[in-house]
Design a protein around this motif. Structure first.
Motif, PDB file in Angstrom:
ATOM      1  N   MET A 268       0.810  -0.909  -0.013  1.00 34.54           N
ATOM      2  CA  MET A 268       0.027   0.127   0.356  1.00 34.54           C
ATOM      3  C   MET A 268       0.433   0.982   0.168  1.00 34.54           C
ATOM      4  N   SER A 269       0.370   2.120  -0.510  1.00 28.07           N
ATOM      5  CA  SER A 269       1.528   3.340  -1.136  1.00 28.07           C
ATOM      6  C   SER A 269       0.816   4.330   0.119  1.00 28.07           C
ATOM      7  N   GLU A 270       1.067   5.629   0.327  1.00 28.45           N
ATOM      8  CA  GLU A 270       0.790   6.380   1.523  1.00 28.45           C
ATOM      9  C   GLU A 270      -0.229   6.710   1.762  1.00 28.45           C
ATOM     10  N   SER A 271      -0.222   6.750   2.954  1.00 28.86           N
ATOM     11  CA  SER A 271      -1.514   6.298   3.472  1.00 28.86           C
ATOM     12  C   SER A 271      -2.049   8.032   3.877  1.00 28.86           C
ATOM     13  N   ILE A 272      -3.443   8.086   4.046  1.00 29.73           N
ATOM     14  CA  ILE A 272      -4.060   9.357   3.938  1.00 29.73           C
ATOM     15  C   ILE A 272      -4.050   9.683   5.266  1.00 29.73           C
ATOM     16  N   ARG A 273      -4.245   8.878   6.395  1.00 25.82           N
ATOM     17  CA  ARG A 273      -3.913   9.024   7.270  1.00 25.82           C
ATOM     18  C   ARG A 273      -3.706  10.905   8.317  1.00 25.82           C
ATOM     19  N   ASP A 274      -4.751  11.364   8.965  1.00 22.00           N
ATOM     20  CA  ASP A 274      -4.118  12.701   9.726  1.00 22.00           C
ATOM     21  C   ASP A 274      -3.974  13.635   8.579  1.00 22.00           C
ATOM     22  N   LYS A 275      -3.928  13.739   7.387  1.00 23.11           N
ATOM     23  CA  LYS A 275      -3.832  14.542   6.058  1.00 23.11           C
ATOM     24  C   LYS A 275      -4.559  14.954   6.136  1.00 23.11           C
ATOM     25  N   VAL A 276      -5.770  14.941   6.179  1.00 18.87           N
ATOM     26  CA  VAL A 276      -7.331  15.805   5.781  1.00 18.87           C
ATOM     27  C   VAL A 276      -7.812  16.455   7.582  1.00 18.87           C
TER      28      VAL A 276
ATOM     29  N   CYS B 154     -10.077  20.163   5.004  1.00 19.18           N
ATOM     30  CA  CYS B 154      -8.777  20.749   4.756  1.00 19.18           C
ATOM     31  C   CYS B 154      -7.401  20.352   5.043  1.00 19.18           C
ATOM     32  N   ARG B 155      -6.142  21.087   4.961  1.00 23.34           N
ATOM     33  CA  ARG B 155      -5.275  20.527   5.270  1.00 23.34           C
ATOM     34  C   ARG B 155      -4.886  20.529   6.585  1.00 23.34           C
ATOM     35  N   PRO B 156      -4.869  19.648   7.729  1.00 21.97           N
ATOM     36  CA  PRO B 156      -4.937  20.056   8.801  1.00 21.97           C
ATOM     37  C   PRO B 156      -4.677  21.359   9.485  1.00 21.97           C
ATOM     38  N   GLU B 157      -3.127  21.768   9.264  1.00 21.65           N
ATOM     39  CA  GLU B 157      -3.186  23.650   9.541  1.00 21.65           C
ATOM     40  C   GLU B 157      -3.620  24.573   9.188  1.00 21.65           C
ATOM     41  N   ILE B 158      -4.492  24.021   8.770  1.00 23.48           N
ATOM     42  CA  ILE B 158      -5.763  24.932   8.247  1.00 23.48           C
ATOM     43  C   ILE B 158      -6.583  24.707   9.342  1.00 23.48           C
TER      44      ILE B 158
ATOM     45  N   LEU C  38      -7.292  28.109  11.860  1.00 24.43           N
ATOM     46  CA  LEU C  38      -9.332  28.501  12.092  1.00 24.43           C
ATOM     47  C   LEU C  38      -9.479  28.193  13.163  1.00 24.43           C
ATOM     48  N   GLY C  39      -8.746  27.306  14.336  1.00 22.23           N
ATOM     49  CA  GLY C  39      -9.610  27.325  15.519  1.00 22.23           C
ATOM     50  C   GLY C  39     -11.036  26.784  16.241  1.00 22.23           C
ATOM     51  N   LYS C  40     -11.231  26.185  14.979  1.00 18.76           N
ATOM     52  CA  LYS C  40     -12.753  25.108  15.551  1.00 18.76           C
ATOM     53  C   LYS C  40     -12.953  22.918  15.988  1.00 18.76           C
ATOM     54  N   ASP C  41     -13.454  22.940  16.447  1.00 15.12           N
ATOM     55  CA  ASP C  41     -13.441  21.576  16.478  1.00 15.12           C
ATOM     56  C   ASP C  41     -13.134  21.047  15.213  1.00 15.12           C
ATOM     57  N   TYR C  42     -12.334  20.516  14.517  1.00 12.81           N
ATOM     58  CA  TYR C  42     -12.030  19.533  13.863  1.00 12.81           C
ATOM     59  C   TYR C  42     -12.083  17.902  13.842  1.00 12.81           C
ATOM     60  N   ALA C  43     -12.683  17.623  12.446  1.00 14.50           N
ATOM     61  CA  ALA C  43     -11.818  16.249  12.895  1.00 14.50           C
ATOM     62  C   ALA C  43     -10.508  15.491  11.741  1.00 14.50           C
ATOM     63  N   LEU C  44     -10.464  14.970  11.589  1.00 15.93           N
ATOM     64  CA  LEU C  44      -9.301  13.630  11.667  1.00 15.93           C
ATOM     65  C   LEU C  44     -10.025  12.744  10.236  1.00 15.93           C
ATOM     66  N   VAL C  45      -9.133  13.072   9.345  1.00 14.41           N
ATOM     67  CA  VAL C  45      -9.623  11.415   7.982  1.00 14.41           C
ATOM     68  C   VAL C  45      -8.478  10.484   8.247  1.00 14.41           C
TER      69      VAL C  45
ATOM     70  N   VAL D 242     -15.323   3.199   2.837  1.00  9.74           N
ATOM     71  CA  VAL D 242     -15.607   3.366   4.335  1.00  9.74           C
ATOM     72  C   VAL D 242     -14.545   4.737   4.523  1.00  9.74           C
ATOM     73  N   VAL D 243     -14.807   5.380   5.795  1.00 15.13           N
ATOM     74  CA  VAL D 243     -14.056   6.708   6.042  1.00 15.13           C
ATOM     75  C   VAL D 243     -14.352   6.531   7.380  1.00 15.13           C
ATOM     76  N   VAL D 244     -13.308   6.257   7.243  1.00 14.72           N
ATOM     77  CA  VAL D 244     -12.724   6.698   9.595  1.00 14.72           C
ATOM     78  C   VAL D 244     -11.905   7.882   9.615  1.00 14.72           C
ATOM     79  N   LEU D 245     -13.150   8.384  11.200  1.00 15.95           N
ATOM     80  CA  LEU D 245     -12.905   9.509  11.470  1.00 15.95           C
ATOM     81  C   LEU D 245     -12.467   9.441  12.892  1.00 15.95           C
ATOM     82  N   GLY D 246     -11.403  10.783  13.127  1.00 15.25           N
ATOM     83  CA  GLY D 246     -11.172  10.383  14.367  1.00 15.25           C
ATOM     84  C   GLY D 246     -10.622  12.197  14.797  1.00 15.25           C
ATOM     85  N   GLY D 247     -11.272  12.308  16.766  1.00 19.12           N
ATOM     86  CA  GLY D 247     -11.578  13.461  16.644  1.00 19.12           C
ATOM     87  C   GLY D 247      -9.722  14.383  17.168  1.00 19.12           C
ATOM     88  N   ALA D 248      -9.537  15.581  16.405  1.00 22.97           N
ATOM     89  CA  ALA D 248      -8.881  16.249  16.828  1.00 22.97           C
ATOM     90  C   ALA D 248      -7.388  16.045  17.850  1.00 22.97           C
ATOM     91  N   SER D 249      -7.953  15.958  18.880  1.00 26.56           N
ATOM     92  CA  SER D 249      -7.091  15.732  19.625  1.00 26.56           C
ATOM     93  C   SER D 249      -6.329  14.417  20.155  1.00 26.56           C
TER      94      SER D 249
END
Lengths: 386, 467
Positions: free
Chosen positions: A1-9, A218-222, A226-233, A379-386
């Motif tokens: 498997m190539s590069e993972s998507i984890r924590d990049k979106v 968006c990219r996680p740094e963005i 923004l200071g919002k409560d976001y989720a990570l893919v 299938v999409v797996v999401l996690g909290g930003a913390s």
């Protein structure tokens, strides 16, 4: 498997219309309502978006075909907008493509909208498609029923177990202001409802629904800025199996290979096991489908998903809450919108914004579509930003 | 000796109890039932069923003629014989013709097939005879007319019956007719027609054929003659000099109705099931004249002459629950709910082998039989070496549903995934079935049926029915 998507979106904003018989709304209204809600949630506007993906299964005169389905309602001109269609996985696949466009480095902020207007159509919203002779007479419930009957035959399951899926999901959906069928049902009501396609009665089937949902990725740094409560893919995977399982003599009809493959890939990307998932929005187009899904997603061994339903393990307070939103069963199923609506629910759950149907302190949420039946799954797996 | 070597019978499974007709219109009906073509059956599909029972897969490549006879062809223009031959996967190099016009057409086609084999124009000719004639609701014929089909194989062996001579007369007489405007069968006064035509023409041709062979009527073991009603058949036997009790093949009209063009051949089949080798059997049919054919029962005559046994075909039935169902199935009342589809004749042509002859592909690498036909093997992904493979028409239900949502003339509509004997899995509608008979593990056979009326044409495909 190539590069993972984890924590990049990151998912920084979500929006969803009321689901239901939206006779007074246009496709354009739905798109605007869902997208504006997502923009407001993220604190962003159309000018901040670099690209967009729109998921619609059935285009018609009012919209759903090509990128203009988003461009014209939102006046979002001069940007790359792609329409995605992949059966019932349309919404999650649109989301997945949006994520990939971020990971590739092409875009910073991308809008995803799933929208469907089924109620403008005759024939209960679903047109007859397919070969002019072969398989003629198939319907969506009839196709899933082929699998359900085989499963029930093999594992000795009765309609009573199927009914408990409907009872649970309607309990959840009653507690969701945006649900299409916002009411509780009893097992007796489910069992006594008019027969649609054996073993599915009316209340074993999801409704045909209008609605739209949107997400801004968006990219996680963005997202952090923004200071919002976001989720990570954590993972997003698509798998396609045969669209003609009924002609495959090697197919046992006891589960869907597309879900199994998509789940495996998504878990690998996320670096988790099925047991790490705290809640899942799965594709309960029919009651039985939820049972096979929880097996195909690895929450329970094959042939034991139905026992989990009997034991209440899939309720909001159970060991793996399934469809706390109400699912397709109660929340409704505007085909292209459903996957994005699941992302919406997952993000709301991770933020702890779901009131009486809130799952306790979830860290990992999963969204799953399967269509075809069994032809395609995302299938999409999401996690909290913390 | 040129004659008949195989017989296949198809009696549609639906039966209408005449008491239901009587109850509907408040008038007395004779006892018994009539066989009713299912809503997806017509003379073409019933002929296919009969031919598939008459000719097995091993014999099919040897057939070089097929004659279709019916007064109720689904087509005024379009040959049904060639369609039946294709659906039965008979060779392309085949002599075909449709016979129509009167209920005499079945005997006419049999007579022509015999002459074709006698002349050497063909070696093995199948005669497929089927009728489902429309009757006027509340009319005199409604309780009388029934639907059925029969196929007989004519060859140089005549294992069941050897042809021994024939005679015909022709003269215009108006008894029963349908004009080019369609509609139900019209009928002249039955008694007048019997006395002035039926009982004039048939004794004449039967007498001629017996005289030519030097046979007396006492030597006739069985008289198998199509008839408008059982009483007129008795009158004919008396007129010819045959004992109605012993020499007349009992009428099928009580059990399945008066079936029209297949009637004399069904009576011949009935006679052959009871015959001893050498028995003289006279087959006759009436319609604007008459024709009689004389046969001598062959070595293979007796029980087993017919597939299935005629009585078994008659006993294999599903009663229609109401008269209204009959009206709906025969499209006399109500709208046809079968969805109208766009139909591509180009695709139809391209897929003729797959859809109509029912061929899948077999992978020469791994042996997997798969349907529909594919370029790349489903099992081993080999991308070459997939050869056309004829599918068997028997199998077992792997899974199913009974669908109340599907647009169809009858509800619920069964859909079944069927594993075919010898390989291949198909997904088809079910038919001729009580809902409880469609279940996992049930044995089924594939039957050719009218599927929908897309493209302003009838479109046919295979369905599964309990075996």
């Amino acid at each position: 498997m190539s590069e993972s998507i984890r924590d990049k979106v990151a998912v920084v904003g979500v929006g969803c219309t009321k689901f239901g018989d939206l006779y007074d709304s246009t496709y354009e209204d739905q798109v605007c309502d869902a997208a504006f809600a997502a923009f407001d949630d993220a604190g962003l506007g159309p000018d901040d978006v670099d690209a967009a993906y729109v998921g619609t299964y059935l285009p018609h005169s009012q919209g759903g075909k090509a990128g203009i389905s988003l461009a014209d309602p939102l006046r979002l001109y001069g940007k790359p907008i792609t329409r995605v269609e992949n059966f019932c996985a349309t919404g999650t696949d649109a989301f997945r493509n949006a994520c990939l466009s971020i990971v590739s480095g092409q875009h910073d902020v991308v809008l995803v909208v799933g929208s469907e207007k089924l109620k403008d159509r005759p024939g209960r919203g679903i047109p007859r498609i397919g070969h002019q002779l072969l398989g003629k007479g198939n319907t969506a419930p009839g196709l899933f029923a082929l699998a359900a009957n085989r499963y029930m035959h093999e594992f000795g399951v009765t309609r009573s177990t199927l009914a408990k899926v409907a009872v649970k999901n309607h309990w959840n959906g009653k507690r969701n202001a945006l649900s299409h069928l916002r009411m509780e049902v009893t097992e007796e009501q489910v069992l006594n409802a008019p027969m649609i396609a054996w073993p599915f009665g009316l209340f074993d089937c999801c409704p045909t629904t209008d609605g739209a949902a949107a997400a801004i990725v968006c990219r996680p740094e963005i997202a952090r800025k923004l200071g919002k409560d976001y989720a990570l893919v954590k993972g997003a995977a698509l798998a396609v199996a045969t669209g003609r399982p009924y002609y495959d003599p090697t197919f046992d009809y006891l589960g869907f290979r597309s879900t199994q493959a998509a789940a495996k890939a998504a878990y690998e990307q996320a670096g988790i096991a099925p047991s790490d998932v705290d809640l899942a929005e799965v594709h309960d187009c029919f009651t039985w489908t939820e049972i096979t899904n929880v097996e195909d997603l690895g929450f329970f061994p094959k042939g034991e998903g139905w026992k989990a339903v009997e034991e209440g393990k899939t309720r909001v307070d159970g060991s793996i809450p399934i469809n706390p939103s109400g699912g397709l069963k109660s929340f409704g199923h505007p085909i292209g919108a459903s996957g994005v609506r699941m992302i919406y629910e997952c993000v709301k759950q991770l933020r702890g914004q779901c009131g009486e149907r809130q799952v306790k302190d979830p860290e990992i949420a999963l969204a799953h579509n399967v269509g075809g039946p069994g032809a395609v799954s995302c299938v999409v797996v999401l996690g909290g930003a913390s | 000796m040129v004659g008949i070597s195989s017989i296949g019978v198809h009696v549609p499974r639906s039966r209408l109890d005449r008491a239901l007709v009587g109850k509907a219109w408040g008038r007395k009906q004779p006892p018994g039932e009539k066989a009713v073509a299912h809503f997806d059956e017509d003379a073409l599909t019933m002929a296919v069923s009969a031919v598939l029972r008459c000719v097995d897969d091993a014999q099919a490549p040897t057939i070089d003629g097929l004659f279709f006879a019916s007064t109720s062809s689904p087509y005024r223009e379009k040959q049904v014989a060639s369609f039946v031959a294709t659906a039965c996967d008979l060779p392309r190099e085949i002599l075909t013709a449709d016979f129509c016009g009167s209920v005499r057409a079945g005997v006419s086609a049999l007579s022509a097939a015999i002459r074709a084999v006698q002349s050497g124009a063909a070696k093995r000719v199948v005669v497929a005879v089927a009728d489902c004639r429309p009757a006027e609701p509340d009319g005199d014929l409604e309780g009388v007319l029934g639907d059925a089909a029969i196929a007989v194989l004519v060859d140089a062996q005549g294992r069941l019956a050897a042809f021994d001579g024939g005679a015909a007369v022709a003269e215009e007489f108006t008894f029963q007719w349908r004009t080019d405007q369609g509609g139900p069968v019209q009928s002249q006064d039955a008694r007048f027609s019997a006395t002035h035509a039926y009982l004039r023409d048939l004794p004449e041709v039967i007498g001629r054929v017996l005289n030519e062979r030097g046979l007396g009527t006492e030597q006739v073991a069985a008289l198998a003659v199509g008839h408008p009603d059982a009483r007129t058949a008795q009158d004919l036997a008396k007129a010819v000099g045959v004992d109605p009790k012993t020499g007349l093949v009992p009428s099928l009209s009580g059990a399945i109705g008066v079936t029209g063009s297949p009637d004399p051949l069904l009576l011949l089949a009935s006679a052959l099931e009871r015959a001893k080798p050498g028995d003289a059997i006279v087959v006759g049919a009436f319609g604007e004249g008459a024709e009689a054919l004389l046969f001598a029962a062959g070595e293979a005559a007796g029980p087993g002459a017919c597939r299935p046994a005629l009585q078994a075909a008659i006993d294999d039935k599903l009663p229609l629950p109401t008269y209204e169902k009959y009206l709906k199935y025969r499209r006399i009342l109500g709208q046809d709910d079968t969805p109208v589809e766009f139909v591509s004749n180009v695709a139809e042509h391209r897929e003729m082998q797959q859809d109509t002859r029912l061929y899948g592909t077999r992978c020469s690498a791994c042996g997997l039989v798969q349907y529909p036909q594919a370029r790349v093997c489903l099992g081993c992904h080999a991308r070459a070496g997939l050869e056309p493979a004829k599918l068997r028409k028997r199998g077992t239900i792997f899974t199913y549903t009974m669908d109340h949502l599907a647009a169809n003339l009858d509800h619920p509509m069964g859909m079944a995934v069927v594993d075919l004997d010898g390989g291949g899995r198909v997904y088809v509608q079910t038919t001729d079935a009580s809902p409880e008979s469609i279940r996992i593990g049930a044995p089924v056979e594939l039957t050719f049926r009218r599927l929908h009326a897309g493209g302003e044409n009838y479109n046919y495909y295979w369905k599964a029915r309990p075996a």
